[in-house]
Design a protein around this motif. Structure first.
Motif: not given
Length: 99
Positions: A4-23
């Motif tokens: 919830t705290a993370r969503l509050a930082r970017a409430p409009a975020q619909a997709v999170r993308y990260c293809f880095e090792e360990g993500a």
């Protein structure tokens, strides 16, 4: 919680993308998480890794009617892909069997 705290930082975020090792995906809770370990790639047998996730806000952007009993409802959809980026096209069904 952290979700919830993370969503509050970017409430409009619909997709999170990260293809880095360990993500890793941002989980809404302890239930409904991906199996650990994530199953191997069905094409090459190699490891899969987290690539992206759909956040709950995606339902809004997709125009999902929350009042519809048959409408999808999720806190997050985690997508894991082959770490070696296996190409699946053009493959026949026979070629797509696990290694």
């Amino acid at each position: 919680g952290a979700f919830t705290a993370r969503l509050a930082r970017a409430p409009a975020q619909a997709v999170r993308y990260c293809f880095e090792e360990g993500a890793a995906p941002l989980w809404a809770g302890k239930a409904g998480r991906a199996p650990d370990p994530v199953p191997a790639c069905p094409l090459c047998g190699g490891p899969r890794r987290f690539e992206m996730q759909l956040m709950p806000q995606a339902l809004h952007y997709l125009g999902v009617d929350a009042a519809d009993d048959k409408a999808p409802d999720f806190a997050t959809v985690a997508i894991y892909t082959c770490a070696a980026s296996c190409a699946i096209w053009p493959l026949s069904r026979r070629q797509a069997q696990p290694a």
